[in-house]
Each structure stands twice: as structure tokens, then as C-alpha cells.
Write a protein that holds these residues in place. Structure first.
Motif, PDB file in Angstrom:
ATOM      1  N   THR A  83      -2.124 -34.010  32.816  1.00 21.67           N
ATOM      2  CA  THR A  83      -1.650 -32.617  32.866  1.00 21.67           C
ATOM      3  C   THR A  83      -2.787 -31.692  32.445  1.00 21.67           C
ATOM      4  O   THR A  83      -3.904 -32.135  32.203  1.00 21.67           O
ATOM      5  CB  THR A  83      -0.384 -32.442  31.994  1.00 21.67           C
ATOM      6  N   GLY A  84      -2.529 -30.384  32.391  1.00 23.98           N
ATOM      7  CA  GLY A  84      -3.533 -29.435  31.895  1.00 23.98           C
ATOM      8  C   GLY A  84      -4.314 -28.772  33.020  1.00 23.98           C
ATOM      9  O   GLY A  84      -4.032 -28.941  34.209  1.00 23.98           O
ATOM     10  N   CYS A  85      -5.353 -28.023  32.623  1.00 29.82           N
ATOM     11  CA  CYS A  85      -6.073 -27.173  33.577  1.00 29.82           C
ATOM     12  C   CYS A  85      -6.663 -27.946  34.757  1.00 29.82           C
ATOM     13  O   CYS A  85      -6.629 -27.473  35.886  1.00 29.82           O
ATOM     14  CB  CYS A  85      -7.184 -26.420  32.857  1.00 29.82           C
ATOM     15  N   LEU A  86      -7.217 -29.130  34.495  1.00 31.18           N
ATOM     16  CA  LEU A  86      -7.815 -29.875  35.611  1.00 31.18           C
ATOM     17  C   LEU A  86      -6.744 -30.338  36.603  1.00 31.18           C
ATOM     18  O   LEU A  86      -7.046 -30.589  37.773  1.00 31.18           O
ATOM     19  CB  LEU A  86      -8.630 -31.078  35.086  1.00 31.18           C
ATOM     20  N   GLY A  87      -5.491 -30.406  36.140  1.00 27.95           N
ATOM     21  CA  GLY A  87      -4.394 -30.800  37.019  1.00 27.95           C
ATOM     22  C   GLY A  87      -4.257 -29.887  38.224  1.00 27.95           C
ATOM     23  O   GLY A  87      -3.682 -30.264  39.249  1.00 27.95           O
ATOM     24  N   LYS A  88      -4.790 -28.655  38.105  1.00 27.23           N
ATOM     25  CA  LYS A  88      -4.760 -27.730  39.239  1.00 27.23           C
ATOM     26  C   LYS A  88      -5.652 -28.215  40.378  1.00 27.23           C
ATOM     27  O   LYS A  88      -5.559 -27.710  41.486  1.00 27.23           O
ATOM     28  CB  LYS A  88      -5.258 -26.348  38.794  1.00 27.23           C
ATOM     29  N   ARG A  89      -6.567 -29.123  40.042  1.00 29.01           N
ATOM     30  CA  ARG A  89      -7.472 -29.636  41.088  1.00 29.01           C
ATOM     31  C   ARG A  89      -7.166 -31.116  41.320  1.00 29.01           C
ATOM     32  O   ARG A  89      -7.970 -32.006  41.037  1.00 29.01           O
ATOM     33  CB  ARG A  89      -8.920 -29.415  40.659  1.00 29.01           C
ATOM     34  N   PRO A 106      -1.467 -26.733  33.857  1.00 29.27           N
ATOM     35  CA  PRO A 106      -1.200 -26.292  32.489  1.00 29.27           C
ATOM     36  C   PRO A 106       0.211 -25.750  32.336  1.00 29.27           C
ATOM     37  O   PRO A 106       0.779 -25.217  33.288  1.00 29.27           O
ATOM     38  CB  PRO A 106      -2.236 -25.187  32.265  1.00 29.27           C
ATOM     39  N   GLN A 107       0.775 -25.897  31.164  1.00 33.17           N
ATOM     40  CA  GLN A 107       2.112 -25.397  30.784  1.00 33.17           C
ATOM     41  C   GLN A 107       3.246 -25.958  31.614  1.00 33.17           C
ATOM     42  O   GLN A 107       4.346 -25.419  31.576  1.00 33.17           O
ATOM     43  CB  GLN A 107       2.240 -23.894  30.958  1.00 33.17           C
ATOM     44  N   ASP A 108       2.977 -26.963  32.412  1.00 36.07           N
ATOM     45  CA  ASP A 108       4.049 -27.505  33.251  1.00 36.07           C
ATOM     46  C   ASP A 108       4.732 -28.625  32.469  1.00 36.07           C
ATOM     47  O   ASP A 108       4.669 -29.788  32.822  1.00 36.07           O
ATOM     48  CB  ASP A 108       3.446 -28.018  34.576  1.00 36.07           C
ATOM     49  N   TYR A 109       5.393 -28.211  31.378  1.00 41.30           N
ATOM     50  CA  TYR A 109       5.994 -29.199  30.478  1.00 41.30           C
ATOM     51  C   TYR A 109       7.046 -30.030  31.219  1.00 41.30           C
ATOM     52  O   TYR A 109       7.183 -31.224  30.997  1.00 41.30           O
ATOM     53  CB  TYR A 109       6.643 -28.507  29.280  1.00 41.30           C
ATOM     54  N   ALA A 110       7.794 -29.358  32.126  1.00 40.46           N
ATOM     55  CA  ALA A 110       8.886 -30.050  32.809  1.00 40.46           C
ATOM     56  C   ALA A 110       8.346 -31.213  33.645  1.00 40.46           C
ATOM     57  O   ALA A 110       8.915 -32.313  33.645  1.00 40.46           O
ATOM     58  CB  ALA A 110       9.641 -29.073  33.697  1.00 40.46           C
ATOM     59  N   SER A 111       7.218 -30.988  34.351  1.00 33.33           N
ATOM     60  CA  SER A 111       6.664 -32.076  35.178  1.00 33.33           C
ATOM     61  C   SER A 111       6.177 -33.228  34.313  1.00 33.33           C
ATOM     62  O   SER A 111       6.351 -34.402  34.668  1.00 33.33           O
ATOM     63  CB  SER A 111       5.484 -31.575  36.008  1.00 33.33           C
ATOM     64  N   VAL A 112       5.558 -32.897  33.161  1.00 33.99           N
ATOM     65  CA  VAL A 112       5.083 -33.977  32.281  1.00 33.99           C
ATOM     66  C   VAL A 112       6.270 -34.798  31.802  1.00 33.99           C
ATOM     67  O   VAL A 112       6.263 -36.025  31.852  1.00 33.99           O
ATOM     68  CB  VAL A 112       4.320 -33.403  31.051  1.00 33.99           C
ATOM     69  N   MET A 172      -6.380 -20.564  37.695  1.00 34.77           N
ATOM     70  CA  MET A 172      -5.753 -21.788  37.169  1.00 34.77           C
ATOM     71  C   MET A 172      -4.445 -21.482  36.450  1.00 34.77           C
ATOM     72  O   MET A 172      -3.495 -22.239  36.503  1.00 34.77           O
ATOM     73  CB  MET A 172      -6.699 -22.487  36.190  1.00 34.77           C
ATOM     74  N   ARG A 173      -4.409 -20.363  35.714  1.00 34.13           N
ATOM     75  CA  ARG A 173      -3.243 -20.087  34.864  1.00 34.13           C
ATOM     76  C   ARG A 173      -2.385 -18.939  35.364  1.00 34.13           C
ATOM     77  O   ARG A 173      -1.342 -18.636  34.777  1.00 34.13           O
ATOM     78  CB  ARG A 173      -3.692 -19.824  33.431  1.00 34.13           C
ATOM     79  N   GLY A 174      -2.833 -18.241  36.394  1.00 38.34           N
ATOM     80  CA  GLY A 174      -2.020 -17.160  36.974  1.00 38.34           C
ATOM     81  C   GLY A 174      -2.141 -15.850  36.212  1.00 38.34           C
ATOM     82  O   GLY A 174      -2.930 -15.719  35.280  1.00 38.34           O
ATOM     83  N   ASP A 175      -1.347 -14.852  36.662  1.00 34.79           N
ATOM     84  CA  ASP A 175      -1.349 -13.539  36.011  1.00 34.79           C
ATOM     85  C   ASP A 175      -0.657 -13.606  34.647  1.00 34.79           C
ATOM     86  O   ASP A 175       0.028 -14.586  34.338  1.00 34.79           O
ATOM     87  CB  ASP A 175      -0.621 -12.518  36.903  1.00 34.79           C
ATOM     88  N   LEU A 176      -0.839 -12.533  33.890  1.00 29.74           N
ATOM     89  CA  LEU A 176      -0.293 -12.470  32.529  1.00 29.74           C
ATOM     90  C   LEU A 176       1.228 -12.655  32.504  1.00 29.74           C
ATOM     91  O   LEU A 176       1.948 -11.989  33.246  1.00 29.74           O
ATOM     92  CB  LEU A 176      -0.634 -11.097  31.923  1.00 29.74           C
ATOM     93  N   VAL A 177       1.683 -13.544  31.637  1.00 27.14           N
ATOM     94  CA  VAL A 177       3.116 -13.695  31.368  1.00 27.14           C
ATOM     95  C   VAL A 177       3.269 -13.709  29.847  1.00 27.14           C
ATOM     96  O   VAL A 177       2.850 -14.645  29.178  1.00 27.14           O
ATOM     97  CB  VAL A 177       3.680 -15.016  31.950  1.00 27.14           C
ATOM     98  N   SER A 178       3.853 -12.638  29.297  1.00 27.57           N
ATOM     99  CA  SER A 178       3.982 -12.528  27.841  1.00 27.57           C
ATOM    100  C   SER A 178       5.291 -13.138  27.373  1.00 27.57           C
ATOM    101  O   SER A 178       6.301 -13.078  28.074  1.00 27.57           O
ATOM    102  CB  SER A 178       3.960 -11.060  27.412  1.00 27.57           C
ATOM    103  N   ARG A 179       5.270 -13.671  26.167  1.00 29.57           N
ATOM    104  CA  ARG A 179       6.520 -14.126  25.541  1.00 29.57           C
ATOM    105  C   ARG A 179       7.142 -12.909  24.847  1.00 29.57           C
ATOM    106  O   ARG A 179       6.441 -12.184  24.150  1.00 29.57           O
ATOM    107  CB  ARG A 179       6.232 -15.198  24.496  1.00 29.57           C
ATOM    108  N   PRO A 180       8.448 -12.715  24.987  1.00 30.31           N
ATOM    109  CA  PRO A 180       9.077 -11.552  24.326  1.00 30.31           C
ATOM    110  C   PRO A 180       8.803 -11.572  22.823  1.00 30.31           C
ATOM    111  O   PRO A 180       8.748 -12.633  22.203  1.00 30.31           O
ATOM    112  CB  PRO A 180      10.563 -11.730  24.622  1.00 30.31           C
ATOM    113  N   VAL A 181       8.643 -10.385  22.252  1.00 31.54           N
ATOM    114  CA  VAL A 181       8.158 -10.279  20.875  1.00 31.54           C
ATOM    115  C   VAL A 181       9.094 -10.964  19.874  1.00 31.54           C
ATOM    116  O   VAL A 181       8.627 -11.537  18.882  1.00 31.54           O
ATOM    117  CB  VAL A 181       7.914  -8.786  20.517  1.00 31.54           C
ATOM    118  N   ASP A 182      10.406 -10.904  20.107  1.00 26.84           N
ATOM    119  CA  ASP A 182      11.318 -11.518  19.125  1.00 26.84           C
ATOM    120  C   ASP A 182      11.131 -13.034  19.085  1.00 26.84           C
ATOM    121  O   ASP A 182      11.196 -13.649  18.029  1.00 26.84           O
ATOM    122  CB  ASP A 182      12.785 -11.156  19.428  1.00 26.84           C
TER     123      ASP A 182
END
Ligand code: SF4
Length: 462
Positions: A83-89, A106-112, A172-182
């Protein structure tokens, strides 16, 4: 009659984590999920039923290291999930190691997790009997951390809306996706309750935090907070622990958080650590334009002066690239002039190296390798003198430090100016004698310095 020792009946997973702090946070998430689902995490290939390798793919040397790590896991164990960044290639991995079980980005926890499930079914139903404690022991519910107990990385967003020409992270990681502040503040609160004393805020672009959510307001501790860097810092300052900002892109609104760095809360802690990790990358407007970065260098110097007026002990860390395609002697000299003028505390520098897929690869006039290395050496030599002088100026002061470890007679600590792993240390000569423990704050009288580190003794009040 002696009984044979029963082998652990739980399925066993080995884990190899490579790459930057952001990849580390991904690893922590996956490890936490594995633990929640009843998998045993084991430290050797021999003991593992399957091995997960979290890779990095940022520069060519990281690709080679990741491929080596996959190769070692294949040779030693044979059942490998990548998994991880190299997984994109995927094609690069398949070509070198066709036998890997699964590849995800990266961040593809479900696939792992689904790859782990098919290679090694979980023993229990996680929704019935392995849900982690939530109400009875909130503090314990902080997941698996790969950092020492007293500091933790806090990931606030993923991806990046910029398109710096030397960088392939957005692809590799796409556009910004923020986690909500709470969500972020609740996670930080749990970490603090679990004993964390320092939070390291990470992302690809910390100052853009919340822009994708249009700064949505959320509730935490009965009050409304915006999903925005300043509000996040104000929220974190309520926790009474250190908060350190990393990867702050030099937007104008960064100025808004500097007053918080100068303020001390009722608990005697700085509301926000006077520390800014802010990559400038270069100081020549033409090169910055080619890099697709903001180019107003005079304004940058003026801003640095203002930050220091507001918060005199602010530590400024930055990174630079030398030998970018087309960089002339004069443009490089301008970079050195900037460095001399800015007097930054900590600097990382790299000789430009093409990254597969980066737009900058198509730029004309590459700087010859030998010249790049020569420029890098001159750059680092100048900065070494600056860093040495800035540390020397701290001799005779008292610095608030956080103890990382005890080593014989010494305590190894970090001051507010030192991020773990990338900056210097403070060696406390009488740390053991003073009874210090890892994770403890202590005031240290600084007695000596060198290019990277400080040396001192515990400062007693009387
Ligand atoms: S801001 Fe950082 S992550 Fe985003 S494109 Fe530029 S270098 Fe890459």
C-alpha cells in the motif's frame, strides 16, 4: 507431563512502514484497525502469516527503497500486501514483484483491510466482540501509535490544491480534503488524555486547512469552531500541551497565527509553539515562477521581520531546492543573499532531482550535476554558520524542554525550537540525577551549543 505451549491462535500480520510522517499516520490507522479486528502484530517475517508494506514513492531513491522492502518481504515471507504512495504506480511494483497479493494507494485503508481479510480471515467479528473501549476508558482509545508515547502526529488533511512543478504529490494524493475541525480536536483531546504532550500538526498544506469545506463550523466542547488553521490552533491551545505546525505554505494569513505563538495560556504553556515549518523553496522570483510558487521575496523578508517583532523567539524552519532547471549563477547568489538576510534557524536543502511525472522535467537548461552539488555545498556551509550562531545566542538562557529519553546520566530532550527527528536536541547533563522521565517538561539552563544541538543542566528555582 509438560503441556506444549499453545501457539497464538490469532492471525498474525507483519508490518513495514516507510516514508514521511503522513505515511506514518496511514500506518497507524491500518495497525489500529488490524488490532481492533483481532490480528496479532508481529515483529518478524517468520512469525507473520502475511506482511503489509506501506511504501513511499516520492523520489527515485524512495521508490528503490520501497521496491527493496517489498522484495525482502517476498523473499522472507512470500505473502505480501503493498500500500502507500508507490501503490499509485502499480505497473512498477508488478514488474519488479509480480507475486504480491494486492496493491493499493495511500489512505486506501479499506483496500488494505480487504486484502488482509482475503489472505487471512479475521478470527472474530469485530462488530461483536473487538470494538475498542470507548466509554469506560476514553484515554486508552487512541489507536496504535508508531511515535514515542508523549508525542503524536495529527493529520488534519490530505492532498494539495497547488501544482508546484517539481512535485507529484497532488497526482498521487489528489486535491485537498480536510478533516472537519471537531473530528481533529476530538482526536487531539483523546491523545492528550492518553499522555501525549506534543502534537505535530501535519498535512501537505497546513495553511489551506478547511478551504475545501468552506471553513465549515463544527461544535466542540459546547462551542462553535471554524474548520480553519487559526481556529484549529486556538482549539488545540485549550489542551495545555505543545502544538507544533508543519508544512505551512506561505500564504498571507499565516501571519494570523503568529500572535498565538507569543501568548502564554493560564497553564504557563505557549498557546501555540513559536515554531513555523514553512517551505520557501527559493528566493529568486523567476525560479519561483518556474516552480509555480509565490514569488514576492521582499515581502517574505518583511513578513519574517514582522513575525520576529511579534514573537521574538519564533523558530523558523524552511526547505529549499538548489540547482532547479535554468537556475543561473546570479539567481543562486540571490538565494544566498536571501539566506544571509533571513537568518533562518533551521534549513533543509536538496539539489534538484527530477521526479518521474513532474512538470519541471520538461524545463530547459538543466543544471549540471557537479554544479548542483557545488551550489548545495555552498548553501549548506552558509546555513551551518547561521544555525551555529543562532544556537550560540541561546547559551545563558533558560529553555523549556520536553524529555524524550534517559541515556545513562543524560536526559535527551527537545526545546520548543526542535521538532522530533528533523531538528536538534538538548542534552541535559544532570537529567538522570534530577529524576527526569520521558514525557516530562523541564526548564533547562543552556550552557553550550554546536551546529545542531544545545547542552545544559536542569535549572532549579533557587
Ligand atoms: S504545496 Fe507541497 S505538496 Fe502541494 S504541490 Fe507544492 S510541494 Fe507539492
Amino acid at each position: 507431563m509438560t503441556q506444549p505451549i499453545a501457539k497464538s491462535a490469532s492471525p498474525r500480520v507483519g508490518f513495514v512502514s516507510l516514508g514521511c510522517p503522513k505515511a506514518l499516520v496511514d500506518s497507524e490507522r491500518i495497525l489500529t484497525q488490524l488490532k481492533v479486528e483481532g490480528y496479532d502484530l508481529v515483529p518478524s517475517y517468520d512469525d507473520a502469516d502475511v506482511v503489509v508494506v506501506n511504501t513511499c514513492g516520492f523520489i527515485d531513491s524512495a521508490v528503490a527503497e520501497s521496491l527493496d522492502a517489498i522484495g525482502e518481504a517476498m523473499a522472507e515471507n512470500g505473502k505480501v500486501i503493498v500500500t502507500g504512495c508507490l501503490g499509485k504506480r502499480e505497473e512498477v511494483i508488478r514488474e519488479a514483484h509480480p507475486g504480491v497479493l494486492s496493491i493499493s494507494g495511500p489512505q486506501d485503508y479499506a483496500s488494505v483491510m480487504s486484502a488482509v481479510h482475503s489472505a487471512l480471515p479475521p478470527k472474530h467479528d469485530p462488530f461483536v466482540d473487538l470494538v475498542p473501549r470507548r466509554h469506560s476508558d476514553e484515554a486508552a482509545d487512541v489507536g496504535i501509535k508508531l511515535t514515542p508515547k508523549h508525542y503524536a502526529y495529527l493529520k488534519i488533511s490530505e492532498g494539495c490544491n497547488h501544482r508546484c512543478s517539481f512535485c507529484i504529490i497532488p497526482s498521487m494524493r489528489g486535491d485537498l480534503v480536510s478533516r472537519p475541525v471537531d473530528q481533529v480536536l476530538r482526536e487531539a483531546e483523546k491523545l492528550a488524555m492518553g499522555g501525549v504532550r506534543e502534537l505535530l500538526v501535519i498535512s501537505q498544506d497546513t495553511s489551506a486547512y478547511g478551504v475545501d469545506l468552506r471553513y465549515a463550523e463544527r461544535e466542540w466542547r459546547g462551542r462553535a469552531w471554524q474548520t480553519r488553521m487559526k481556529a484549529l490552533c486556538e482549539g488545540l491551545s485549550e489542551l495545555g500541551i505543545w502544538t507544533r505546525l508543519h508544512y505551512v505554505y506561505p500564504y498571507p494569513h499565516v501571519d494570523d497565527v503568529i500572535p498565538l505563538m507569543a501568548e502564554t495560556g493560564p497553564d504557563g504553556m505557549r498557546r501555540l509553539l513559536p515554531y513555523l515549518d514553512i517551505p520557501f523553496q527559493h528566493a529568486n522570483p523567476r525560479i519561483l515562477k518556474l516552480m509555480k510558487r509565490p514569488g514576492a521575496v521582499d515581502r517574505t523578508l518583511e513578513r519574517i521581520r514582522r513575525w520576529r517583532e511579534i514573537c521574538p523567539d519564533i523558530t523558523i524552519r524552511s526547505t529549499f531546492i538548489v540547482g532547479f532547471p535554468g537556475e543561473t549563477d546570479g539567481e543562486f547568489e540571490q538565494l544566498l543573499d536571501f539566506l544571509e538576510e533571513a537568518q533562518l534557524d533551521r534549513v533543509g536543502a536538496f539539489a534538484y532531482s527530477p521526479v518521474e511525472g513532474a512538470a519541471a522535467n520538461g524545463l530547459p537548461d538543466p543544471v549540471p550535476e557537479e554544479l548542483k552539488q557545488e551550489r548545495l555545498a555552498r548553501f549548506m556551509e552558509l546555513q551551518a554558520d547561521i544555525s551555529t550562531a543562532r544556537l550560540e545566542a541561546k547559551v545563558g538562557t533558560v529553555q523549556r524542554c520536553l524529555v524524550d529519553a534517559i541515556d545513562g546520566e543524560l536526559a535527551i530532550a527537545r526545546s520548543m525550537a526542535d521538532a522530533p527527528e528533523i531538528d536538534g536536541l538538548v542534552q541535559i547533563q544532570n537529567g538522570f540525577e534530577a529524576g527526569l522521565k520521558p514525557g516530562e517538561f523541564v526548564d533547562v539552563e543552556i550552557l553550550g551549543s554546536d551546529e545542531h544541538d544545545l547542552y545544559g543542566e536542569v535549572a532549579f528555582d533557587d
